[in-house]
Scaffold this motif. Sequence first.
Motif, PDB file in Angstrom:
ATOM      1  N   GLU A 268      25.015   9.296 -22.882  1.00  0.00           N
ATOM      2  CA  GLU A 268      25.316  10.504 -22.104  1.00  0.00           C
ATOM      3  C   GLU A 268      26.210  11.442 -22.929  1.00  0.00           C
ATOM      4  N   ILE A 269      27.174  10.854 -23.623  1.00  0.00           N
ATOM      5  CA  ILE A 269      28.078  11.683 -24.457  1.00  0.00           C
ATOM      6  C   ILE A 269      27.285  12.312 -25.615  1.00  0.00           C
ATOM      7  N   MET A 270      26.378  11.530 -26.214  1.00  0.00           N
ATOM      8  CA  MET A 270      25.548  12.098 -27.290  1.00  0.00           C
ATOM      9  C   MET A 270      24.741  13.289 -26.765  1.00  0.00           C
ATOM     10  N   GLY A 271      24.246  13.162 -25.525  1.00  0.00           N
ATOM     11  CA  GLY A 271      23.504  14.273 -24.919  1.00  0.00           C
ATOM     12  C   GLY A 271      24.383  15.501 -24.764  1.00  0.00           C
ATOM     13  N   LYS A 272      25.628  15.289 -24.310  1.00  0.00           N
ATOM     14  CA  LYS A 272      26.542  16.432 -24.098  1.00  0.00           C
ATOM     15  C   LYS A 272      26.859  17.114 -25.425  1.00  0.00           C
ATOM     16  N   ILE A 273      27.134  16.288 -26.458  1.00  0.00           N
ATOM     17  CA  ILE A 273      27.472  16.856 -27.775  1.00  0.00           C
ATOM     18  C   ILE A 273      26.288  17.667 -28.310  1.00  0.00           C
ATOM     19  N   SER A 274      25.095  17.113 -28.162  1.00  0.00           N
ATOM     20  CA  SER A 274      23.933  17.812 -28.718  1.00  0.00           C
ATOM     21  C   SER A 274      23.733  19.148 -28.018  1.00  0.00           C
ATOM     22  N   CYS A 275      24.067  19.210 -26.748  1.00  0.00           N
ATOM     23  CA  CYS A 275      23.932  20.471 -26.016  1.00  0.00           C
ATOM     24  C   CYS A 275      24.880  21.520 -26.609  1.00  0.00           C
ATOM     25  N   GLN A 276      26.105  21.083 -26.954  1.00  0.00           N
ATOM     26  CA  GLN A 276      27.047  22.034 -27.573  1.00  0.00           C
ATOM     27  C   GLN A 276      26.517  22.506 -28.928  1.00  0.00           C
ATOM     28  N   LEU A 277      25.904  21.567 -29.683  1.00  0.00           N
ATOM     29  CA  LEU A 277      25.405  21.925 -31.012  1.00  0.00           C
ATOM     30  C   LEU A 277      24.189  22.852 -30.944  1.00  0.00           C
ATOM     31  N   LEU A 278      23.504  22.804 -29.818  1.00  0.00           N
ATOM     32  CA  LEU A 278      22.288  23.620 -29.686  1.00  0.00           C
ATOM     33  C   LEU A 278      22.589  25.116 -29.709  1.00  0.00           C
ATOM     34  N   ASP A 279      23.757  25.442 -29.192  1.00  0.00           N
ATOM     35  CA  ASP A 279      24.208  26.816 -29.295  1.00  0.00           C
ATOM     36  C   ASP A 279      23.223  27.816 -28.683  1.00  0.00           C
ATOM     37  N   ASP A 280      22.835  27.575 -27.454  1.00  0.00           N
ATOM     38  CA  ASP A 280      21.940  28.469 -26.700  1.00  0.00           C
ATOM     39  C   ASP A 280      20.493  28.555 -27.194  1.00  0.00           C
ATOM     40  N   SER A 281      20.128  27.818 -28.251  1.00  0.00           N
ATOM     41  CA  SER A 281      18.701  27.891 -28.643  1.00  0.00           C
ATOM     42  C   SER A 281      17.899  27.052 -27.649  1.00  0.00           C
ATOM     43  N   PRO A 282      16.668  27.516 -27.280  1.00  0.00           N
ATOM     44  CA  PRO A 282      15.893  26.741 -26.302  1.00  0.00           C
ATOM     45  C   PRO A 282      15.472  25.380 -26.862  1.00  0.00           C
ATOM     46  N   LEU A 283      15.591  24.405 -26.027  1.00  0.00           N
ATOM     47  CA  LEU A 283      15.258  23.041 -26.424  1.00  0.00           C
ATOM     48  C   LEU A 283      13.748  22.845 -26.460  1.00  0.00           C
ATOM     49  N   GLU A 284      13.215  22.248 -27.489  1.00  0.00           N
ATOM     50  CA  GLU A 284      11.771  22.015 -27.518  1.00  0.00           C
ATOM     51  C   GLU A 284      11.434  20.536 -27.332  1.00  0.00           C
ATOM     52  N   SER A 285      11.995  19.699 -28.213  1.00  0.00           N
ATOM     53  CA  SER A 285      11.684  18.274 -28.033  1.00  0.00           C
ATOM     54  C   SER A 285      12.884  17.399 -28.343  1.00  0.00           C
TER      55      SER A 285
ATOM     56  N   LEU B  61      16.999   8.229 -20.731  1.00  0.00           N
ATOM     57  CA  LEU B  61      17.264   9.003 -19.512  1.00  0.00           C
ATOM     58  C   LEU B  61      18.742   9.382 -19.427  1.00  0.00           C
ATOM     59  N   SER B  62      19.613   8.450 -19.832  1.00  0.00           N
ATOM     60  CA  SER B  62      21.044   8.716 -19.782  1.00  0.00           C
ATOM     61  C   SER B  62      21.402   9.855 -20.755  1.00  0.00           C
ATOM     62  N   LEU B  63      20.773   9.821 -21.906  1.00  0.00           N
ATOM     63  CA  LEU B  63      20.998  10.878 -22.898  1.00  0.00           C
ATOM     64  C   LEU B  63      20.545  12.242 -22.359  1.00  0.00           C
ATOM     65  N   LEU B  64      19.371  12.228 -21.719  1.00  0.00           N
ATOM     66  CA  LEU B  64      18.873  13.478 -21.127  1.00  0.00           C
ATOM     67  C   LEU B  64      19.800  13.974 -20.020  1.00  0.00           C
ATOM     68  N   ILE B  65      20.372  13.026 -19.248  1.00  0.00           N
ATOM     69  CA  ILE B  65      21.307  13.436 -18.179  1.00  0.00           C
ATOM     70  C   ILE B  65      22.467  14.217 -18.808  1.00  0.00           C
ATOM     71  N   GLY B  66      23.044  13.669 -19.893  1.00  0.00           N
ATOM     72  CA  GLY B  66      24.164  14.336 -20.560  1.00  0.00           C
ATOM     73  C   GLY B  66      23.759  15.708 -21.074  1.00  0.00           C
ATOM     74  N   LEU B  67      22.575  15.764 -21.634  1.00  0.00           N
ATOM     75  CA  LEU B  67      22.078  17.007 -22.227  1.00  0.00           C
ATOM     76  C   LEU B  67      21.821  18.064 -21.149  1.00  0.00           C
ATOM     77  N   ILE B  68      21.079  17.652 -20.102  1.00  0.00           N
ATOM     78  CA  ILE B  68      20.649  18.629 -19.099  1.00  0.00           C
ATOM     79  C   ILE B  68      21.795  18.983 -18.147  1.00  0.00           C
ATOM     80  N   GLN B  69      22.672  18.009 -17.869  1.00  0.00           N
ATOM     81  CA  GLN B  69      23.784  18.299 -16.949  1.00  0.00           C
ATOM     82  C   GLN B  69      24.642  19.451 -17.475  1.00  0.00           C
TER      83      GLN B  69
END
Length: 443
Positions: free
Chosen positions: A333-350, A367-375
């Motif tokens: 979940e934390i990896m998902g959250k970090i990756s969201c910060q790194l994305l920097d508003d670019s749309p997610l593809e895969s 699924l847990s990773l996606l929860i962190g990312l999408i939340q």
Amino acid sequence: MFKILVSDPIADKGIEILDDAGFEVIYNPNPSNDELQSYLSDIDAWIIRSGTKISSEELSDTRNLKVIGRAGVGVDNIDIKSATNKGIVVMNMPDGNTISAAEHTMAMMMALSRNIQIGHMTIMNGEWNRKTLVGSELKGKILGIIGLGRIGREVIKRALGLEMKIVGYDPFVNEDVFDTENIEIMGLDELTKTSDYISLHVPLIESTQYLFDIDRLKMMKESARLINVARGGIVNEKDLSFALNNGIIAGAAIDVFEEEPLKSDNPLIKSQNILLTPHLGASTHEASEGVSFGICRQVKDYLLESKLSNPINMPIQDMSQLKQIQSLLDLSEIMGKISCQLLDDSPLESVSIECIGDIEDSKPIALSLLIGLIQSMTDLNVNFVNVGSIAQERGIEFTHSISSEQSSYSNLVKLKISSQGKEIKIEGSASGKNDYRIVNVLD
Ligand code: NAD
Ligand code: MLT
């Protein structure tokens, strides 16, 4: 304190469980629309039988709803897709009323064969009608069972005791589990043409809607009888009425209807050789107590201990495994959250997740990773129930796998995200309870 709405009649035994847990219980079987509206915004759980319909409209008015408990089997009265999108767990009590439904089926079949309903009604009207009410024996007759699940199998056991011959159809069960001495498995058309009695034990889903329409009814023997203790909508009622009134089949016993309660202008009411009961399949003291106790305990366990039993819309089958891999789930979940910060508003593809080492199942981790990312991108309550459908709605492709690659860590979760030509890589490892670390960010 959790607030629970019970909007259909259920046995006291279940309500006691909710009261003893200290929950606030609103027990209002058959509430008016206004009453229902006034409850929805702050309930945490909603317990129903088949009388309450839960559509996306009702669900959109809920803010805290976490779980819908169906005291019974059929969940066709719940909009599962909308519940899933909102992250609401739907659970049922699949075996609490199996025996009652099977016994009701037998009662219907026997009563229909011996004209018991007509005999009773004519006596009550002062008539004595022996000559016109000659019935048929069940012994030696062919009973076709459509749907070889829990209730279908209990009906088979009982029908074998009456020395009936059994044929069965169910495209989703393994034929090998049946004893060929007791049952012959065959295709649906063959079963329809062969059987003297046909009993339906399938759920109401897209593939079973109007399974028995005029074309199929015409395939049945003229002397055959149809029994439906499963769901209204599996049989087309107008077509059945036509078939009965025109001698296309010999009789029908129906417990469940397209619209309940049955309206006085329903064509079945004026049909010949029909036996109707008002959805009584599960109406025994034993089943009422069983499903009420069972579902209230399941709802209580979910609210207080996140323990899941009989979930309909949970992507993970064995919830007990989650506790054992809690640190990997937290890490993901934390990896998902970090990756969201790194994305920097670019749309997610895969999103691709690869698990290495002593990880047995990559799905909960993904699924847990996606929860962190999408939340981090939404104010929706994202959880295991709805994360897959939210990802799909947003066009995020995600894959997960177990790899046999060697690593110096006892386990390694590798995440790769693609976004407009940009690739983000993060890796993490967990070594014990609450001990997890990120071991690689962007190489
Ligand atoms: P179950 O899930 O154990 O069995 C259903 C079976 O139907 C499964 O084996 C499945 O493979 C089969 N099936 C699904 N689609 C099919 C298709 N197109 N053709 C043939 N078979 C198909 O469920 P169950 O506990 O046996 O209950 C069956 C249904 O009975 C429930 O869905 C519920 O709607 C109804 N029910 C009614 C009452 C009542 O009060 N009248 C009580 C209990 C259950
Ligand atoms: C069921 O699906 O369990 C039955 O329809 C019984 C009911 O809840 O009325």
